[in-house]
Design an enzyme around this catalytic site. Sequence first.
Site, mmCIF file in Angstrom:
data_model
loop_
_atom_site.group_PDB
_atom_site.id
_atom_site.type_symbol
_atom_site.label_atom_id
_atom_site.label_comp_id
_atom_site.label_asym_id
_atom_site.label_seq_id
_atom_site.Cartn_x
_atom_site.Cartn_y
_atom_site.Cartn_z
ATOM 1 N N TYR A 142 22.835 -86.679 59.000
ATOM 2 C CA TYR A 142 21.636 -87.642 59.766
ATOM 3 C C TYR A 142 21.850 -87.405 61.193
ATOM 4 O O TYR A 142 20.870 -87.479 61.829
ATOM 5 C CB TYR A 142 21.886 -89.074 59.402
ATOM 6 C CG TYR A 142 21.214 -89.435 58.126
ATOM 7 C CD1 TYR A 142 21.509 -88.970 57.273
ATOM 8 C CD2 TYR A 142 20.292 -90.618 58.347
ATOM 9 C CE1 TYR A 142 21.076 -89.421 55.906
ATOM 10 C CE2 TYR A 142 19.674 -90.978 57.119
ATOM 11 C CZ TYR A 142 19.983 -90.617 56.002
ATOM 12 O OH TYR A 142 19.213 -90.910 54.857
ATOM 13 N N LYS A 193 31.233 -83.805 48.126
ATOM 14 C CA LYS A 193 30.998 -82.554 47.203
ATOM 15 C C LYS A 193 31.907 -81.386 47.671
ATOM 16 O O LYS A 193 31.685 -80.361 48.322
ATOM 17 C CB LYS A 193 29.585 -81.968 47.078
ATOM 18 C CG LYS A 193 28.707 -82.633 45.800
ATOM 19 C CD LYS A 193 27.497 -81.803 45.610
ATOM 20 C CE LYS A 193 27.543 -80.642 45.155
ATOM 21 N NZ LYS A 193 28.004 -80.347 43.467
ATOM 22 N N ASP A 226 27.279 -85.304 42.433
ATOM 23 C CA ASP A 226 26.198 -85.301 41.114
ATOM 24 C C ASP A 226 26.764 -85.915 39.995
ATOM 25 O O ASP A 226 25.907 -86.542 39.176
ATOM 26 C CB ASP A 226 26.039 -83.685 41.143
ATOM 27 C CG ASP A 226 27.230 -82.883 40.859
ATOM 28 O OD1 ASP A 226 28.441 -83.293 41.343
ATOM 29 O OD2 ASP A 226 27.196 -81.549 40.553
ATOM 30 N N ASP A 250 22.745 -92.819 50.960
ATOM 31 C CA ASP A 250 21.397 -93.073 50.867
ATOM 32 C C ASP A 250 20.842 -92.948 49.479
ATOM 33 O O ASP A 250 19.932 -93.981 48.897
ATOM 34 C CB ASP A 250 20.649 -92.218 51.958
ATOM 35 C CG ASP A 250 19.084 -92.475 51.918
ATOM 36 O OD1 ASP A 250 18.773 -93.566 52.131
ATOM 37 O OD2 ASP A 250 18.288 -91.539 52.154
ATOM 38 N N ASP A 254 20.056 -96.088 46.266
ATOM 39 C CA ASP A 254 18.827 -96.309 45.810
ATOM 40 C C ASP A 254 18.725 -96.290 44.313
ATOM 41 O O ASP A 254 18.153 -97.105 43.510
ATOM 42 C CB ASP A 254 17.630 -95.314 46.286
ATOM 43 C CG ASP A 254 16.770 -95.448 47.559
ATOM 44 O OD1 ASP A 254 17.465 -96.370 48.413
ATOM 45 O OD2 ASP A 254 15.708 -95.123 47.838
HETATM 46 C C1 IPM Z 1 17.873 -96.475 54.186
HETATM 47 C C2 IPM Z 1 16.682 -95.747 54.520
HETATM 48 C C3 IPM Z 1 16.734 -95.004 55.803
HETATM 49 C C4 IPM Z 1 18.062 -93.954 55.711
HETATM 50 C C5 IPM Z 1 15.468 -94.432 56.697
HETATM 51 C C6 IPM Z 1 14.445 -95.316 56.637
HETATM 52 C C7 IPM Z 1 15.987 -93.873 57.899
HETATM 53 O O1 IPM Z 1 16.115 -95.019 53.436
HETATM 54 O O2 IPM Z 1 18.225 -97.273 55.086
HETATM 55 O O3 IPM Z 1 18.473 -96.160 53.250
HETATM 56 O O4 IPM Z 1 17.753 -92.872 55.420
HETATM 57 O O5 IPM Z 1 18.977 -94.312 55.912
HETATM 58 MG MG MG Z 2 17.441 -95.121 51.779
#
Ligand code: IPM
Ligand code: MG
Length: 362
Positions: A142, A193, A226, A250, A254
Amino acid sequence: MTKSVFILAGDGIGPEIIAEARRVLDYVIATTGEVITVTDGLVGGASYDVHGEPLTDATLDQAIAANAVLFGAIGGPKWDGKTDYDKRPEQGLLNLRQGLNAFANLRSAVCFPAMADASSLKREFIEGLDILFVRELMGGVYFGQPRGIDTLADGSRVGYNTQRYTDWEIERVARVAFEMARKRDNRVTSVEKANVMESGVLWREVVTALQASDYPDVALDHMYADNCAMQLVKQPKQFDVILTDNLFGDLLSDAAAMLTGSLGMLPSASLSGDGPGLYEPIHGSAPDIAGKGIANPIATVLSLAMAFRYSLGMKDMAERIENAVSTVLKNGIRTGDIMDEGCTKVNTRGMGDAILAELEKN
Ligand code: IPM
Ligand code: MG
């Protein structure tokens, strides 16, 4: 002592979900006698439209001066591709994380009992799920330099980013994971990884050494990212604390969020050790439903609960809010994203009303 919360609602559904968390905050201020000052600022596209940048220095200074920053969501089609890369709404959030030195992002994937059937996995795999992600938030691909899009001598274009971690960046976030594990089931799974990335090799080395020297009482195992993705959908309850880098964190968080029924349920806290904590739902700005008043505000309300726990010294209030949310779900109150047979469908405001009504009872 006066405490302060700085609110950045941002874009898309941000203002709608923040409004409900704000009502909970106002309720707490009105009923507990705690002196908490609340101020608002602009971030993301909302800030770009007014100031030409997604986070101004003045706004960052206000955030740094607060005890807790409550953040909504950022970005949307209005700003996609229209601006320079460093003017994109998302950059406002990244700059905020960096400016607050918020290197440890805690994302807890907890399945509320009433929600076990909303998961895409069978109830038996999900009931009682309680994973805490500790995601490194200020390093890795990032932020790593060099990065960019260049044109090569032969005219072809190249886009590149750098995955980069120093040993101390790894160690400070690993320490948070081990400390958190001690308050839970005392197990850390470190995810990278190392089979293909040097940054992963160093990550594994540093985490292993830290456990041996300072946390021999915490169980540690290592997993490739993975495989971790696969294990999360196969046997999610095997995990206690998952420690991982910025990008893998990230993605994996999710996936884990969806296990709990909806992305709209998961809060997060980003901690620096000394500065203010940054509290945000893990979902995005959901432009497809923005402005309709139907978004699920639970992740944001639970983010506020985390702010009470980690930044405002009000752990009991955090628990009261979490219990109120749990009861509302048990009573079958649902926004559209988590709607289930036999439940009562409400909009964003209706969910806020239900949570407030529960808080008033306790
Ligand atoms: C998160 C989001 C952010 C990230 C984006 C909006 C920059 O996806 O907080 O998970 O990738 O960290
Ligand atoms: Mg995210």
